[in-house]
Design an enzyme around this catalytic site. Structure first.
Site, PDB file in Angstrom:
ATOM      1  CD  GLN A  78      -2.257   2.074   1.014  1.00  0.00           C
ATOM      2  OE1 GLN A  78      -3.060   1.449   0.324  1.00  0.00           O
ATOM      3  NE2 GLN A  78      -2.219   3.388   1.061  1.00  0.00           N
ATOM      4  CB  THR A  79       2.577   3.464  -1.517  1.00  0.00           C
ATOM      5  OG1 THR A  79       3.140   4.766  -1.517  1.00  0.00           O
ATOM      6  CG2 THR A  79       2.358   3.034  -2.945  1.00  0.00           C
ATOM      7  NE  ARG A  80      -1.288   7.838   3.601  1.00  0.00           N
ATOM      8  CZ  ARG A  80      -0.755   8.764   4.412  1.00  0.00           C
ATOM      9  NH1 ARG A  80      -0.596   9.994   3.987  1.00  0.00           N
ATOM     10  NH2 ARG A  80      -0.404   8.455   5.639  1.00  0.00           N
ATOM     11  CG  HIS A  92      11.541   8.631  -1.665  1.00  0.00           C
ATOM     12  ND1 HIS A  92      11.935   9.351  -2.774  1.00  0.00           N
ATOM     13  CD2 HIS A  92      10.532   9.337  -1.099  1.00  0.00           C
ATOM     14  CE1 HIS A  92      11.212  10.457  -2.864  1.00  0.00           C
ATOM     15  NE2 HIS A  92      10.345  10.477  -1.865  1.00  0.00           N
ATOM     16  CG  HIS A 101       8.893   3.760   0.510  1.00  0.00           C
ATOM     17  ND1 HIS A 101       9.152   5.013   0.025  1.00  0.00           N
ATOM     18  CD2 HIS A 101       8.420   3.928   1.762  1.00  0.00           C
ATOM     19  CE1 HIS A 101       8.832   5.917   0.927  1.00  0.00           C
ATOM     20  NE2 HIS A 101       8.395   5.287   2.007  1.00  0.00           N
ATOM     21  N   GLY A 130       4.362  -0.950   7.277  1.00  0.00           N
ATOM     22  CA  GLY A 130       5.532  -0.173   7.677  1.00  0.00           C
ATOM     23  C   GLY A 130       5.305   0.525   8.996  1.00  0.00           C
ATOM     24  NE  ARG A 131       9.706   4.448  11.280  1.00  0.00           N
ATOM     25  CZ  ARG A 131      10.249   4.989  12.373  1.00  0.00           C
ATOM     26  NH1 ARG A 131      10.861   4.233  13.245  1.00  0.00           N
ATOM     27  NH2 ARG A 131      10.189   6.280  12.571  1.00  0.00           N
ATOM     28  CG  ASP A 132       2.427   6.819  11.821  1.00  0.00           C
ATOM     29  OD1 ASP A 132       1.418   6.388  12.411  1.00  0.00           O
ATOM     30  OD2 ASP A 132       2.581   8.018  11.536  1.00  0.00           O
ATOM     31  CG  HIS A 133       0.051   0.818   7.143  1.00  0.00           C
ATOM     32  ND1 HIS A 133       0.706   0.174   6.122  1.00  0.00           N
ATOM     33  CD2 HIS A 133      -1.220   0.972   6.737  1.00  0.00           C
ATOM     34  CE1 HIS A 133      -0.148  -0.064   5.139  1.00  0.00           C
ATOM     35  NE2 HIS A 133      -1.327   0.414   5.486  1.00  0.00           N
ATOM     36  CB  ALA A 134      -3.133   3.999   7.316  1.00  0.00           C
TER      37      ALA A 134
END
Ligand SMILES: [Zn+2]
Length: 388
Positions: free
Chosen positions: A195-197, A201, A204, A289-293
């Site tokens: 998932q990405t918004r 980089h 990721h 990941g860290r602090d997802h969403a």
């Protein structure tokens, strides 16, 4: 070909898109129905319901599912689900609608999108939903703010979707049935969803490739529904993903597709929600990941990891892959993470989001250990465009 992919959430894809003949009938029927105008988030929800990405949901949540999700993170049938999928209306409009009747859902241009059967209408406690789902009642939180602006009554019941919202990025807009077909054609069984918004980089890329080392394929699955105003526009992000894949990824092991859902910024709960959607798309694994969403400082760095422990892994079905802070380390002379690098911060190439933005705005390419130059160029170009 034998389909060995993970089963959708609840066992099968639940498609709520009307077929051709049914669409014509619903168009005719809708002329005599009361109308509700729906906003962009509900249009995204309707598409997700139509294509099976919200399986096993058949429509907007009724009270038992709503309360189960808000209070216990499970649907009434016991399946995990963490974010309410609801349709609201004003008390005035709700008073004119009878349970058991149908209603036409229209977009802002007055075009029929779906016909819904109202099985229940019910009041709800916005503060309670905010504190449970978003872990804050502050209006400054974008997800809470959107919910506070909703009407005071929720309408629950099945939908039959007649038309889909704007189909930007059509060539990447695979429905779950289509992504599953692509995975099967490539012989993939274990597929990791990302998932990405944000632009991808090096950090990721490293995470994705670490995951890809242990599975058959990577489904790079950016969210292209509503995001906060200061997130990078979807068309710019898509161009970044394209140049990255062209230059640095094995084309036979990666598929780029888009997730047409809206962001809610519900942090840990949204991590579960994002994972369940990707399960429907055919992913067996999901990167968290860290602090997802997350947004602002509302969630702890690892809250989105910890929440997975609150679920029965068998009921969740999809396997989370947790990642920590990653970076290029000049002493290791490679990408690394706080799990694998013994050196101090002063060896690490890290840049704050603000710093990266400043550099790109000044036309400067960040260090290649931080960002691929091809990606940086796309971002610099985009920042030079006048804002439309
Ligand atoms: Zn190191």
């Amino acid at each position: 070909m034998i389909n060995q992919l993970i089963a959708p959430h609840g066992g099968e894809l639940v498609l709520n898109m009307a077929g051709e003949n049914e669409r014509a009938e619903l168009q005719e029927l809708a002329r005599s129905l009361p109308q509700i105008l729906v906003g962009s988030r509900q249009l995204a929800d309707l598409e997700m319901l139509a294509i099976g990405a919200y399986s096993p949901l058949g429509g907007f949540m009724k009270r038992a599912d709503y309360l189960g999700v808000v209070n216990d993170m499970h649907l009434a049938n016991g399946l995990p689900w963490t974010v309410p999928i609801t349709l609201s209306t004003t008390s005035e409009q709700a008073a004119t609608l009878k349970e058991g009747s149908q209603v036409a859902l229209l977009n802002e241009h007055g075009t029929l999108q779906a016909v819904m059967t109202i099985e229940e209408k019910y009041g709800y406690d916005k503060q309670h939903e905010a504190s449970k789902v978003y872990r804050t009642t502050e209006e400054a939180h974008p997800g809470v703010n959107a919910m506070y602006q909703q009407g005071d009554i929720l309408l629950g019941g099945p939908v039959r979707v007649v038309a889909l919202q704007n189909q930007a990025f059509a060539q990447y807009r695979y429905a779950p049935g289509q992504s599953r077909q692509l995975f099967v054609e490539r012989g993939w069984k274990r597929v990791v969803g990302f998932q990405t918004r944000n632009p991808v980089h090096r950090a990721h890329e490293y995470i994705q490739k670490c995951a890809l080392e242990t599975v058959d394929g990577l489904y790079l699955h950016p969210l292209v529904g509503d995001t906060k105003g200061d997130d990078i526009p979807a068309h710019v992000r898509m161009r970044c993903y394209e140049v990255l894949l062209e230059n640095y990824y094995p084309t036979d092991r990666v598929i780029l597709g888009v997730l047409p859902a809206a962001m809610r910024y519900a942090g840990p709960r949204e991590a579960i929600f994002h994972a369940l959607m990707r399960k429907n798309y055919g992913c067996s694994h999901f990167i968290v990941g860290r602090d997802h969403a997350g947004v602002g400082n509302y969630y702890g760095t690892y809250d989105a990891h910890h929440i997975f422990a609150e679920f029965d892994p068998a009921r969740l079905g999809i396997t989370p892959m947790f990642f920590d802070h990653t970076f290029f380390c000049r002493a290791c002379d490679s990408m690394a993470s706080s799990k694998t690098c013994p050196h101090g911060d002063d060896h690490h190439v890290t840049l704050s989001g603000t710093k990266v933005r400043q550099m790109l705005q000044a036309g400067e390419i960040p260090p290649r250990e931080f960002s691929r130059p091809e990606v940086a160029k796309v971002l610099i170009e985009a920042m030079r465009q006048p804002v439309a």
